[in-house]
Design an enzyme around this catalytic site. Sequence first.
Site, PDB file in Angstrom:
ATOM      1  N   LYS A 198      -6.844  -6.079 -35.805  1.00  0.00           N
ATOM      2  CA  LYS A 198      -7.016  -7.529 -35.914  1.00  0.00           C
ATOM      3  C   LYS A 198      -8.490  -7.831 -36.081  1.00  0.00           C
ATOM      4  CE  LYS A 198      -6.174 -11.928 -33.741  1.00  0.00           C
ATOM      5  NZ  LYS A 198      -5.500 -12.661 -32.669  1.00  0.00           N
ATOM      6  N   LYS A 223      -3.926  -7.705 -39.473  1.00  0.00           N
ATOM      7  CA  LYS A 223      -4.116  -9.142 -39.567  1.00  0.00           C
ATOM      8  C   LYS A 223      -5.579  -9.473 -39.754  1.00  0.00           C
ATOM      9  CE  LYS A 223      -3.561 -13.105 -36.629  1.00  0.00           C
ATOM     10  NZ  LYS A 223      -3.180 -13.581 -35.338  1.00  0.00           N
TER      11      LYS A 223
HETATM   12  C1  PBG Z   1      -4.466 -15.291 -30.882  1.00  0.00           C
HETATM   13  C2  PBG Z   1      -4.010 -15.471 -32.286  1.00  0.00           C
HETATM   14  C3  PBG Z   1      -4.704 -16.054 -33.356  1.00  0.00           C
HETATM   15  C4  PBG Z   1      -3.823 -16.041 -34.449  1.00  0.00           C
HETATM   16  C5  PBG Z   1      -2.649 -15.473 -34.026  1.00  0.00           C
HETATM   17  N1  PBG Z   1      -2.780 -15.097 -32.687  1.00  0.00           N
HETATM   18  C6  PBG Z   1      -6.041 -16.690 -33.399  1.00  0.00           C
HETATM   19  C7  PBG Z   1      -7.261 -15.871 -33.228  1.00  0.00           C
HETATM   20  O1  PBG Z   1      -7.214 -14.692 -32.922  1.00  0.00           O
HETATM   21  O2  PBG Z   1      -8.351 -16.439 -33.400  1.00  0.00           O
HETATM   22  C8  PBG Z   1      -4.150 -16.561 -35.818  1.00  0.00           C
HETATM   23  C9  PBG Z   1      -2.968 -16.873 -36.684  1.00  0.00           C
HETATM   24  C10 PBG Z   1      -3.344 -17.635 -37.912  1.00  0.00           C
HETATM   25  O3  PBG Z   1      -4.527 -17.882 -38.190  1.00  0.00           O
HETATM   26  O4  PBG Z   1      -2.417 -17.987 -38.660  1.00  0.00           O
HETATM   27  N2  PBG Z   1      -3.618 -15.976 -29.980  1.00  0.00           N
END
Ligand code: PBG
Length: 326
Positions: free
Chosen positions: A198, A250
């Site tokens: 991520k 992601k």
């Molecule tokens: C964290 C989380 C995020 C997203 C999914 N889970 C935000 C981040 O890490 O800043 C982002 C999903 C998206 O942008 O569509 N809870």
Amino acid sequence: MSGYPQIRPRRLRVNPAVRRMVAENRLHAAELVLPAFVKEGLDEPRPISTMPGVYQHSRESLRKAAAEAAGLGLGGIMLFGIPLHKDAAGSGATDPEGILNQAVQDVRQEVGDELVVMADLCLDEFTDHGHCGVLTPEGAVDNDATLQRYADMGVALAEAGVHTVGPSGMMDGQVAAVRAALDGRGFQDVSILAYGAKYASAFYGPFREAVDSSLKGDRRTYQQDPANGAEGLREMELDIAEGADLVMVKPAMSYLDVIARAADRFGIPIAAYQISGEYAMIEAAAANGWIDREQAIHESLLSIRRAGASVILTYYATEVAAALRS
Ligand code: PBG
């Protein structure tokens, strides 16, 4: 004529039927997962301005969205909860009456086992400082204290009836901590979709509005540097060793290389998340008439599939599943 080409790849492109027949990849509803937001205290769904067409759901409208998703044969739904009150520990995440745990119950009641019911396992929607974990007195994200919160949150979600939890906070050891807590409470069948690779991405921008985030600063001490591919694979390897059932990359489109390398290397299902900013870019360009919306959606998802993801989280899941039917 000399030099006449004997080999003509274009023969396999001459009409729609032959193109369809030889397509190496195609989309299917069963591999799509719909991310959905539910906010405490709403009577009506509320539009998210940075993501036209996406809403913060009320509990009631979320039930309807889940029922529709199940009816269309989607693979799953990934739930995000937005509480009215946030605090430093993110207490709402572990409260059985908290919005996310209640929404999980609602959705399970609505769809049973027809849809894989997943929940984001992270504190950022619940903390007043907006970070994914709890903080040290100096304001740094405290890895090991956060693991205890994640373990408790995993158990709360399992008690609410979740099929799959998605730890997304990028704390070291989070998969092992959640797995041990679930097993310790008899939830051996609850699976873990680990956000393995991520990245600290600018493309999460619109999500901040979607979850009323109060984050100031950034997440670069825990999310990964966009420069690093091998590090993403190392992170996923660790998650698998700790007991992840699926691993996710992601965002998706800027990290197709990481998806492809993971799909080659690991024998477990690879998921990819087409995130808020990827959605917003397509919508904004299409609204201006700069790209063909439906073609761009289809092409973006097909690229993620081609890279090797077998599960795709996308805000387009319902729309695409409906289009695949017609
Ligand atoms: C964290 C989380 C995020 C997203 C999914 N889970 C935000 C981040 O890490 O800043 C982002 C999903 C998206 O942008 O569509 N809870």
